[in-house]
Design a protein around this motif. Structure first.
Motif, mmCIF file in Angstrom:
data_model
loop_
_atom_site.group_PDB
_atom_site.id
_atom_site.type_symbol
_atom_site.label_atom_id
_atom_site.label_comp_id
_atom_site.label_asym_id
_atom_site.label_seq_id
_atom_site.Cartn_x
_atom_site.Cartn_y
_atom_site.Cartn_z
ATOM 1 N N THR A 3 0.852 -1.287 -0.125
ATOM 2 C CA THR A 3 0.093 -0.026 -0.096
ATOM 3 C C THR A 3 0.979 1.424 -0.037
ATOM 4 N N GLY A 4 0.403 2.378 -0.707
ATOM 5 C CA GLY A 4 0.997 3.391 -0.570
ATOM 6 C C GLY A 4 0.507 4.340 -1.848
ATOM 7 N N GLY A 5 1.035 5.482 -2.056
ATOM 8 C CA GLY A 5 0.562 6.528 -3.107
ATOM 9 C C GLY A 5 1.738 6.753 -4.083
ATOM 10 N N SER A 6 2.904 6.220 -3.946
ATOM 11 C CA SER A 6 3.981 6.352 -4.812
ATOM 12 C C SER A 6 3.834 5.786 -6.016
ATOM 13 N N MET A 7 3.226 6.434 -7.091
ATOM 14 C CA MET A 7 3.017 5.725 -8.332
ATOM 15 C C MET A 7 3.966 5.064 -9.127
ATOM 16 N N LEU A 8 5.193 5.526 -9.246
ATOM 17 C CA LEU A 8 6.263 5.091 -9.847
ATOM 18 C C LEU A 8 6.850 4.056 -9.065
ATOM 19 N N TYR A 9 6.743 3.848 -7.739
ATOM 20 C CA TYR A 9 7.251 2.720 -6.924
ATOM 21 C C TYR A 9 6.315 1.547 -7.221
ATOM 22 N N ILE A 10 5.004 1.860 -7.253
ATOM 23 C CA ILE A 10 4.137 0.497 -7.379
ATOM 24 C C ILE A 10 4.468 0.292 -8.796
ATOM 25 N N ASP A 11 4.549 0.983 -9.889
ATOM 26 C CA ASP A 11 4.778 0.497 -11.013
ATOM 27 C C ASP A 11 6.070 -0.271 -11.153
ATOM 28 N N ALA A 12 7.036 0.096 -10.349
ATOM 29 C CA ALA A 12 8.432 -0.382 -10.346
ATOM 30 C C ALA A 12 8.201 -1.934 -9.994
ATOM 31 N N VAL A 13 7.297 -2.144 -8.814
ATOM 32 C CA VAL A 13 6.988 -3.407 -8.327
ATOM 33 C C VAL A 13 6.339 -4.327 -9.330
ATOM 34 N N CYS A 14 5.191 -3.603 -9.848
ATOM 35 C CA CYS A 14 4.339 -4.497 -10.839
ATOM 36 C C CYS A 14 5.142 -4.812 -12.107
ATOM 37 N N LYS A 15 5.732 -3.832 -12.710
ATOM 38 C CA LYS A 15 6.368 -4.153 -14.277
ATOM 39 C C LYS A 15 7.864 -3.988 -14.067
ATOM 40 N N GLY A 16 8.426 -3.441 -13.146
ATOM 41 C CA GLY A 16 10.086 -3.535 -13.156
ATOM 42 C C GLY A 16 10.243 -2.038 -13.885
ATOM 43 N N ILE A 17 11.667 -1.885 -13.703
ATOM 44 C CA ILE A 17 12.174 -0.639 -14.198
ATOM 45 C C ILE A 17 13.441 -1.187 -14.890
ATOM 46 N N ASP A 18 13.780 -0.212 -16.054
ATOM 47 C CA ASP A 18 14.950 -0.585 -16.686
ATOM 48 C C ASP A 18 16.292 -0.448 -15.711
ATOM 49 N N ILE A 19 17.075 -1.501 -16.213
ATOM 50 C CA ILE A 19 18.567 -1.551 -15.600
ATOM 51 C C ILE A 19 19.545 -0.406 -16.048
ATOM 52 N N MET A 20 19.861 0.225 -15.175
ATOM 53 C CA MET A 20 20.693 1.409 -15.461
ATOM 54 C C MET A 20 21.758 1.730 -14.534
ATOM 55 N N PRO A 21 22.737 2.318 -14.958
ATOM 56 C CA PRO A 21 23.931 2.855 -13.831
ATOM 57 C C PRO A 21 23.334 3.691 -12.705
ATOM 58 N N ASP A 22 23.969 3.693 -11.723
ATOM 59 C CA ASP A 22 23.299 4.756 -10.593
ATOM 60 C C ASP A 22 24.227 6.070 -11.190
ATOM 61 N N VAL A 23 23.580 7.040 -10.810
ATOM 62 C CA VAL A 23 23.896 8.195 -11.281
ATOM 63 C C VAL A 23 25.249 8.886 -10.449
ATOM 64 N N ASP A 24 26.170 9.330 -11.094
ATOM 65 C CA ASP A 24 27.331 9.968 -10.231
ATOM 66 C C ASP A 24 26.704 11.443 -9.527
ATOM 67 N N PRO A 25 26.867 11.703 -8.314
ATOM 68 C CA PRO A 25 26.149 12.865 -7.891
ATOM 69 C C PRO A 25 27.099 13.978 -8.302
ATOM 70 N N GLU A 26 28.346 13.810 -8.639
ATOM 71 C CA GLU A 26 28.966 14.942 -9.112
ATOM 72 C C GLU A 26 28.644 15.548 -10.422
ATOM 73 N N LEU A 27 28.443 14.284 -11.285
ATOM 74 C CA LEU A 27 28.031 14.707 -12.671
ATOM 75 C C LEU A 27 26.581 15.659 -12.744
ATOM 76 N N ARG A 28 25.816 14.964 -11.706
ATOM 77 C CA ARG A 28 24.429 15.556 -11.415
ATOM 78 C C ARG A 28 24.724 16.911 -11.229
ATOM 79 N N GLN A 29 25.598 17.284 -10.270
ATOM 80 C CA GLN A 29 25.815 18.680 -9.771
ATOM 81 C C GLN A 29 26.317 19.507 -10.850
ATOM 82 N N ASN A 30 27.207 18.783 -11.841
ATOM 83 C CA ASN A 30 27.725 19.765 -12.838
ATOM 84 C C ASN A 30 26.607 20.166 -14.031
#
Length: 302
Positions: free
Chosen positions: A98-125
């Motif tokens: 139960t919960g209201g986080s739409m994307l989290y629910i979809d991630a459990v039901c359908k899955g989410i594509d596999i991608m590398p974790d984002v480097d925080p420094e790159l995001r900041q740049n």
RNA sequence: GGUGCCAUAGCUCAGUUGGUAGAGCAACGGACUGAAAAUCCGUGUGUCCCUGGUUCGAUUCCAGGUGGCACCA
């Protein structure tokens, strides 16, 4: 034996907690939360976590289990939730999510594509570049690195462009090459229950709940995490408005008004998302008996 | 009781020299794959208080009514 994941969702303040607890009690099982903010242990008043009595009455997972300092996201939730569900389904045939986080629910039901974790420094740049030079440069870069995604992305949405670039730059491959939308096979069937009610009533519930949060000390809770206000986990309704108040930008009265308004808007956004889900079975939050009957029927048919 | 002012969107108000109307806020619709309570896009939703009158045509002008506010009694 078929395993069933019962999903109880709906807009904020609709009454998911009560329905989920009653349903879990009926099926003699446990509750997995799909709430991207109740997961943080530093927050509880503003995220409307279940009461201690409710938490004691049945086992909950992913409630105040992580820290606001963890870089959490839908993908991590997917893998942690799937791991947990595997364990729970060894013990139970039915589990309530139960919960209201739409994307989290979809991630459990359908899955989410596999991608590398984002480097925080790159995001900041990239964020700095966005702030200093505007979105044009990032768009241009994306057009070079991933023309396919460039053609379909919302070019006015910086968050989308930044993330696509992050993946392109980190992997040297186009972001779109990771977006395969696999619809992963799950070892359980999903029964989706959506809760909704008259909009005027929903707004009343939201406004009243915000008043209760204020009485319960939301301001103090917000103040306790104010030093970390830059964290994504605190870019959250109920906290960001108080941060503006602490900065001296708005009055307390205005703060409360904005928390109510932003909660209403959040509820509307959730409904927009859930409405397009053809698997959703809609009920009123007070129709507990109907809901349980419906679920029982579904399970027996399978 | 008398006089004056007001009545337009959910709210606060603008406006139409008579050709059925628009701002702010609120609201509503949509998009969505590692930030998702995030991020972004779009939309005026109206018996212009009511009933008559004048007019080709009234939300606008006139009369009456109703409601509100102010002042005088």
């Amino acid at each position: 034996m078929t395993k069933h994941l019962i999903i109880i969702t709906g807009p904020t303040a609709i009454g998911k907690t009560r329905v989920a607890i009653e349903t879990a009690k009926f099926f003699n099982t446990e509750i997995v939360s799909a709430d991207s903010r109740q997961i943080y242990r530093e927050l509880s008043i503003g995220t409307a976590v279940p009461s201690q009595a409710e938490l004691n009455s049945i086992t909950h997972h992913f409630i105040r289990s992580h820290s606001i300092h963890d870089a959490y996201n839908a993908s991590r939730y997917e893998s942690e939730a799937m791991e947990l569900l595997e364990k729970l389904f060894r013990k139970y045939n039915t589990v309530v999510l139960t919960g209201g986080s739409m994307l989290y629910i979809d991630a459990v039901c359908k899955g989410i594509d596999i991608m590398p974790d984002v480097d925080p420094e790159l995001r900041q740049n990239l964020k700095t570049s966005l702030k200093e030079n505007g979105i044009e440069g990032l768009r241009f870069q994306l057009k070079q690195l991933d023309p396919a995604y460039y053609n379909q992305v919302d070019l006015k949405n910086p968050a989308r462009i930044v993330h696509a670039l992050e993946i392109c730059l980190m992997t040297g491959k186009p972001y779109s090459s990771f977006r395969t939308s696999p619809s992963k096979e799950r070892p359980f069937s999903v029964i989706k229950i959506g809760l909704d009610c008259d909009r005027v009533e929903l707004h009343q519930r939201i406004n009243q709940r915000v008043d209760k949060m204020i009485e319960a000390g939301l301001e103090e809770e917000a103040r306790s995490v104010y030093p970390f206000k830059h964290l994504n986990s605190l870019n959250t309704v109920g906290y960001r408005e108080f941060f503006a108040h602490f900065n001296g930008e708005i009055s307390k009265e205005k703060t409360i008004e904005l928390i109510k308004r932003n909660s209403r808007r959040y509820a509307r956004k959730q409904l927009t998302w859930f409405r397009k889900d053809s698997e959703m079975n809609w009920f009123q939050p007070h129709d507990l008996e109907k809901i349980i009957k419906f679920i029982k029927n579904k399970i027996e048919k399978k």
